[in-house]
Design a protein around this motif. Sequence first.
Motif, mmCIF file in Angstrom:
data_model
loop_
_atom_site.group_PDB
_atom_site.id
_atom_site.type_symbol
_atom_site.label_atom_id
_atom_site.label_comp_id
_atom_site.label_asym_id
_atom_site.label_seq_id
_atom_site.Cartn_x
_atom_site.Cartn_y
_atom_site.Cartn_z
ATOM 1 N N ILE A 67 0.837 -1.202 0.000
ATOM 2 C CA ILE A 67 0.000 0.000 0.000
ATOM 3 C C ILE A 67 0.877 1.260 0.000
ATOM 4 C CG2 ILE A 67 -1.611 1.370 1.379
ATOM 5 C CD1 ILE A 67 -2.905 -1.256 2.284
ATOM 6 N N ALA A 68 1.907 1.255 0.834
ATOM 7 C CA ALA A 68 2.805 2.412 0.898
ATOM 8 C C ALA A 68 3.482 2.651 -0.440
ATOM 9 C CB ALA A 68 3.843 2.208 1.996
ATOM 10 N N ALA A 69 3.886 1.571 -1.128
ATOM 11 C CA ALA A 69 4.537 1.713 -2.425
ATOM 12 C C ALA A 69 3.588 2.297 -3.462
ATOM 13 C CB ALA A 69 5.060 0.347 -2.900
ATOM 14 N N VAL A 70 2.336 1.847 -3.443
ATOM 15 C CA VAL A 70 1.348 2.370 -4.388
ATOM 16 C C VAL A 70 1.093 3.850 -4.118
ATOM 17 C CG1 VAL A 70 -1.053 2.232 -5.144
ATOM 18 C CG2 VAL A 70 0.257 0.143 -4.813
ATOM 19 N N HIS A 105 -7.309 11.915 -6.896
ATOM 20 C CA HIS A 105 -6.401 11.083 -6.110
ATOM 21 C C HIS A 105 -6.978 10.816 -4.720
ATOM 22 C CE1 HIS A 105 -2.636 9.725 -4.202
ATOM 23 N NE2 HIS A 105 -3.015 10.489 -3.208
ATOM 24 N N ALA A 106 -7.461 11.871 -4.072
ATOM 25 C CA ALA A 106 -7.969 11.721 -2.709
ATOM 26 C C ALA A 106 -9.206 10.837 -2.670
ATOM 27 C CB ALA A 106 -8.282 13.099 -2.114
ATOM 28 N N ARG A 107 -10.073 10.957 -3.669
ATOM 29 C CA ARG A 107 -11.280 10.132 -3.692
ATOM 30 C C ARG A 107 -10.936 8.663 -3.913
ATOM 31 N NH1 ARG A 107 -15.881 11.148 -7.188
ATOM 32 N NH2 ARG A 107 -17.140 10.574 -5.386
ATOM 33 N N LEU A 108 -9.905 8.406 -4.704
ATOM 34 C CA LEU A 108 -9.545 7.031 -5.026
ATOM 35 C C LEU A 108 -8.731 6.372 -3.922
ATOM 36 C CD1 LEU A 108 -9.684 4.860 -7.248
ATOM 37 C CD2 LEU A 108 -7.582 5.818 -8.192
ATOM 38 N N HIS A 109 -7.897 7.156 -3.234
ATOM 39 C CA HIS A 109 -6.912 6.552 -2.338
ATOM 40 C C HIS A 109 -7.104 6.850 -0.857
ATOM 41 C CE1 HIS A 109 -4.619 6.742 -6.254
ATOM 42 N NE2 HIS A 109 -4.495 5.490 -5.922
ATOM 43 N N HIS A 110 -8.181 7.556 -0.479
ATOM 44 C CA HIS A 110 -8.287 7.914 0.942
ATOM 45 C C HIS A 110 -8.388 6.670 1.828
ATOM 46 C CE1 HIS A 110 -12.636 7.355 0.213
ATOM 47 N NE2 HIS A 110 -12.713 7.133 1.504
ATOM 48 N N GLY A 111 -9.014 5.599 1.328
ATOM 49 C CA GLY A 111 -9.105 4.375 2.116
ATOM 50 C C GLY A 111 -7.756 3.720 2.332
ATOM 51 N N MET A 112 -6.877 3.849 1.343
ATOM 52 C CA MET A 112 -5.545 3.268 1.482
ATOM 53 C C MET A 112 -4.728 4.019 2.524
ATOM 54 S SD MET A 112 -4.836 2.627 -2.544
ATOM 55 C CE MET A 112 -3.088 2.389 -2.313
ATOM 56 N N GLY A 113 -4.857 5.342 2.517
ATOM 57 C CA GLY A 113 -4.156 6.123 3.532
ATOM 58 C C GLY A 113 -4.644 5.784 4.922
ATOM 59 N N SER A 114 -5.951 5.601 5.067
ATOM 60 C CA SER A 114 -6.505 5.216 6.366
ATOM 61 C C SER A 114 -5.990 3.852 6.801
ATOM 62 C CB SER A 114 -8.039 5.194 6.290
ATOM 63 O OG SER A 114 -8.543 6.468 5.976
ATOM 64 N N ALA A 115 -5.892 2.923 5.850
ATOM 65 C CA ALA A 115 -5.388 1.586 6.166
ATOM 66 C C ALA A 115 -3.948 1.651 6.652
ATOM 67 C CB ALA A 115 -5.500 0.675 4.949
ATOM 68 N N LEU A 116 -3.147 2.497 6.032
ATOM 69 C CA LEU A 116 -1.755 2.647 6.468
ATOM 70 C C LEU A 116 -1.688 3.154 7.896
ATOM 71 C CD1 LEU A 116 0.423 4.227 3.636
ATOM 72 C CD2 LEU A 116 0.752 2.040 4.762
ATOM 73 N N MET A 117 -2.499 4.160 8.210
ATOM 74 C CA MET A 117 -2.460 4.726 9.547
ATOM 75 C C MET A 117 -2.945 3.716 10.584
ATOM 76 S SD MET A 117 -1.115 7.577 8.924
ATOM 77 C CE MET A 117 -1.250 8.391 10.510
ATOM 78 N N ILE A 118 -3.970 2.943 10.239
ATOM 79 C CA ILE A 118 -4.488 1.933 11.165
ATOM 80 C C ILE A 118 -3.438 0.868 11.440
ATOM 81 C CG2 ILE A 118 -6.167 0.052 11.379
ATOM 82 C CD1 ILE A 118 -8.147 1.882 9.869
ATOM 83 N N GLU A 119 -2.695 0.513 10.384
ATOM 84 C CA GLU A 119 -1.682 -0.529 10.534
ATOM 85 C C GLU A 119 -0.427 -0.021 11.236
ATOM 86 O OE1 GLU A 119 -2.070 -3.563 9.965
ATOM 87 O OE2 GLU A 119 -3.866 -3.663 8.731
ATOM 88 N N GLY A 120 -0.336 1.294 11.402
ATOM 89 C CA GLY A 120 0.802 1.833 12.142
ATOM 90 C C GLY A 120 1.927 2.355 11.292
ATOM 91 N N ALA A 121 1.756 2.423 9.963
ATOM 92 C CA ALA A 121 2.828 2.919 9.099
ATOM 93 C C ALA A 121 2.737 4.447 9.013
ATOM 94 C CB ALA A 121 2.727 2.297 7.709
ATOM 95 N N GLY A 123 4.919 6.838 9.260
ATOM 96 C CA GLY A 123 5.947 7.561 8.518
ATOM 97 C C GLY A 123 5.582 7.769 7.074
ATOM 98 N N ALA A 124 5.058 6.720 6.406
ATOM 99 C CA ALA A 124 4.697 6.840 4.997
ATOM 100 C C ALA A 124 3.607 7.877 4.807
ATOM 101 C CB ALA A 124 4.250 5.487 4.448
ATOM 102 N N GLY A 125 2.601 7.852 5.664
ATOM 103 C CA GLY A 125 1.515 8.814 5.535
ATOM 104 C C GLY A 125 1.990 10.239 5.729
ATOM 105 N N THR A 126 2.865 10.457 6.725
ATOM 106 C CA THR A 126 3.360 11.798 6.994
ATOM 107 C C THR A 126 4.206 12.315 5.848
ATOM 108 O OG1 THR A 126 3.353 11.338 9.364
ATOM 109 C CG2 THR A 126 4.685 13.191 8.617
ATOM 110 N N ASP A 127 5.103 11.493 5.310
ATOM 111 C CA ASP A 127 5.960 11.905 4.209
ATOM 112 C C ASP A 127 5.119 12.276 2.995
ATOM 113 O OD1 ASP A 127 8.587 9.477 4.918
ATOM 114 O OD2 ASP A 127 8.169 11.427 5.776
ATOM 115 N N CYS A 128 4.144 11.465 2.673
ATOM 116 C CA CYS A 128 3.283 11.727 1.521
ATOM 117 C C CYS A 128 2.559 13.046 1.690
ATOM 118 C CB CYS A 128 2.285 10.586 1.346
ATOM 119 S SG CYS A 128 3.025 9.037 0.754
ATOM 120 N N ARG A 129 2.074 13.313 2.869
ATOM 121 C CA ARG A 129 1.341 14.558 3.111
ATOM 122 C C ARG A 129 2.227 15.764 2.847
ATOM 123 N NH1 ARG A 129 0.426 18.281 7.167
ATOM 124 N NH2 ARG A 129 -1.694 19.134 7.224
#
Length: 207
Positions: A67-70, A105-121, A123-129
């Motif tokens: 997910i982070a790579a995508v 982008h936000a409409r398509l990928h907001h669920g993926m970003g949420s999944a990353l945060m739930i899983e504890g990743a 760093g990836a979410g912060t860098d992307c932001r």
Amino acid sequence: MPTHQSRGAAPEPRRTDARLNRDRLVEAAHEEFAASGPGASLNRIAQRAGVGPGTLYRHFPNRQALIAAVLTDRIERLTAQADLLIGSEGPDEALARWLGALLAHARLHHGMGSALMIEGAHGAGTDCRQVVLDAAERVLARARTHGSARPDLDAGDLVQLVVGIALATAHGSGADQPDRLLALVLDAAAARPDTSPTRPGSRRKRV
């Protein structure tokens, strides 16, 4: 007898194949996640990419890594689009088109970003932001300099508004509602005489 040079050159095709497999996996994952969400089958992703599950796990040890790579790949494309628009379009058009791309982008990928945060990743979410905010600032700064965007408009606020539209229209909205809401944001972002900083002594006298 093989030379030292030929022995040293042998791994290059393998590295090239590995890069191609990784790129195929990221593209296939993007398509599957877009269709089925962040819980899409990893086996289906491998199948779509034309590789085996073992190859997928060699590149991405878990779902969060994929997910982070995508997300990283898509955000790199989004920021590259910002720079392309800055170099090829007028300030207003560049801002409108890039915010439209950000909304998609936000409409398509907001669920993926949420999944990353739930899983504890985190760093990836912060860098992307931060990468997105930097791209937004580049596009917006050009419109400010041109005088077509409000001088008091903050790039972070603008991104937050667009992401808010994506979240608000994720379920049960009309097909044209996201674009209509984005048009309202663009209208509010446009420079007007009353949005310019007030200089001392510039206020109109009451009649």
